[in-house]
Design an enzyme around this catalytic site. Sequence first.
Site, PDB file in Angstrom:
ATOM      1  N   GLU A  52       0.801  -1.237   0.000  1.00 14.58           N
ATOM      2  CA  GLU A  52       0.000   0.000   0.000  1.00 14.58           C
ATOM      3  C   GLU A  52       0.829   1.281   0.000  1.00 14.58           C
ATOM      4  O   GLU A  52       0.565   2.196   0.774  1.00 14.58           O
ATOM      5  CB  GLU A  52      -0.968  -0.015   1.178  1.00 14.58           C
ATOM      6  CG  GLU A  52      -1.882  -1.229   1.143  1.00 14.58           C
ATOM      7  CD  GLU A  52      -2.859  -1.289   2.318  1.00 14.58           C
ATOM      8  OE1 GLU A  52      -2.834  -0.400   3.172  1.00 14.58           O
ATOM      9  OE2 GLU A  52      -3.655  -2.246   2.359  1.00 14.58           O
TER      10      GLU A  52
ATOM     11  N   GLU B  27      -5.606 -11.182  -1.468  1.00 14.25           N
ATOM     12  CA  GLU B  27      -6.445 -11.023  -0.258  1.00 14.25           C
ATOM     13  C   GLU B  27      -7.926 -11.016  -0.617  1.00 14.25           C
ATOM     14  O   GLU B  27      -8.694 -10.158  -0.171  1.00 14.25           O
ATOM     15  CB  GLU B  27      -6.082  -9.721   0.462  1.00 14.25           C
ATOM     16  CG  GLU B  27      -4.606  -9.598   0.805  1.00 14.25           C
ATOM     17  CD  GLU B  27      -4.258  -8.315   1.553  1.00 14.25           C
ATOM     18  OE1 GLU B  27      -5.160  -7.659   2.097  1.00 14.25           O
ATOM     19  OE2 GLU B  27      -3.070  -7.968   1.575  1.00 14.25           O
TER      20      GLU B  27
HETATM   21  C1  XIL Z   1      -5.808  -6.909   8.273  1.00 16.85           C
HETATM   22  C2  XIL Z   1      -5.901  -8.167   9.121  1.00 16.85           C
HETATM   23  O1  XIL Z   1      -6.896  -9.000   8.611  1.00 16.85           O
HETATM   24  C3  XIL Z   1      -6.165  -7.787  10.539  1.00 16.85           C
HETATM   25  O2  XIL Z   1      -6.152  -8.945  11.353  1.00 16.85           O
HETATM   26  C4  XIL Z   1      -5.108  -6.789  11.011  1.00 16.85           C
HETATM   27  O3  XIL Z   1      -5.386  -6.385  12.323  1.00 16.85           O
HETATM   28  C5  XIL Z   1      -5.074  -5.589  10.118  1.00 16.85           C
HETATM   29  O4  XIL Z   1      -4.868  -5.997   8.810  1.00 16.85           O
HETATM   30  N1  XIL Z   1      -5.021  -5.099   3.561  1.00 16.85           N
HETATM   31  C6  XIL Z   1      -3.929  -5.780   3.997  1.00 16.85           C
HETATM   32  C7  XIL Z   1      -4.069  -6.679   5.165  1.00 16.85           C
HETATM   33  O5  XIL Z   1      -2.881  -5.745   3.360  1.00 16.85           O
HETATM   34  O6  XIL Z   1      -2.894  -6.717   5.923  1.00 16.85           O
HETATM   35  C8  XIL Z   1      -5.220  -6.290   6.050  1.00 16.85           C
HETATM   36  O7  XIL Z   1      -5.381  -7.309   7.024  1.00 16.85           O
HETATM   37  C9  XIL Z   1      -6.473  -6.128   5.241  1.00 16.85           C
HETATM   38  C10 XIL Z   1      -6.295  -5.040   4.236  1.00 16.85           C
END
Ligand code: XIL
Length: 363
Positions: free
Chosen positions: A141, A248
Amino acid sequence: MVLGLPVRGAQSLGAAAGQRLLVGCAVATRDLDDPKLAALVAEQFTALTPEYDFMPAHLVDDAGKFTFDAGDRVVAFAAAAHQPVFGHMLVWHFVTRPWLFEDPAGKPLPREKALANLQQYIATVVGHYKGRIRAWDVVNEALSDKDGEYLRATPALRAIGADYIEKAFAYAQAADPQADLYYNDYNIEQPGKLDKAVRLLRQLRSRGVRLDAVGVQGHWLLDWPPTDMIKKGLDALAATGVKVMVTELDVDPLPRDGSGADMAVAEKGVNPYPHGLPPEMQAKLAQRYGAIVTMLVHHPAVTFIGFWGTHDGRSWLNDYPVKGRTNHPLLFDRAYQPKPAWGAVVKALQGAARVEGVEGAAP
Ligand code: XIL
């Protein structure tokens, strides 16, 4: 049986995909403490991503002391279940440690000090897991969501400058030359951020750093972005010469303002399905997942699809962007049962494995 775990089920996402692609999920160590969930993970999936155990705030404390116990458990589980591990992540502005790039007063560290911290952090973590991680999300990001702003204004950018990104890739490459290296972000398949992503990928490639793939997070909604928009975005990303992984994936069926994953966003919103998704919504979710995965498996640049979680009770979307909702974005329900969306994804994976006949394409 692998260490008491059932072998991959014949009725599974992994079996449906065959050799065409890896199908992963994000897990935390506490998921593996639940024997039913551990069995589901081993049966259904062919790859794992630690959901948060690899995040800097979980690996290192404020005094600079590293603790790998939780991450090691995920990696050991994956090894026993023959699941390659996708390492998430090395540099992000969230769930991190301020001392990496800032002094105690919150002022950017001098560039050389921040670079030394970045190098040491990456060398320690990637070095610890050397040879055991298929691919690292090196930077997560880094692109801005704002019109007219290229890079997100993060502590790393302020202390080091724009080249913190290529430096992170170079340090990761030095620490484990065998691991694939990814740039990972959300909404980069959509107009606006897509141009910035293409610019970044081209820049990184022109600097000669190793860059194997771009990770498209894939936090999508029932009706946004349209599947053909996603496809066009993947095409443009792939045209830079890298693979495109969906790292994701989840589909949020609850009403909200926009897709993506900016952790600074907090919305107010209704909680319409506290007792489960009604059948017509299950059908919509299944149809959407089927369309997305059908498109993905036909895309030659995509060889990994990772779901962001396992069952609905273990999705981050129960607390994002609205805190405390009962969400239903994944393929298994809270009773660990496959939803209609699971059937649609299995069908999409099977169809493509047959049509394409692309054997051995997974990373
Ligand atoms: C989220 C996780 O699911 C949570 O458990 C954590 O507290 C915060 O992050 N984009 C990402 C991930 O790259 O790392 C994020 O995951 C969701 C959004």
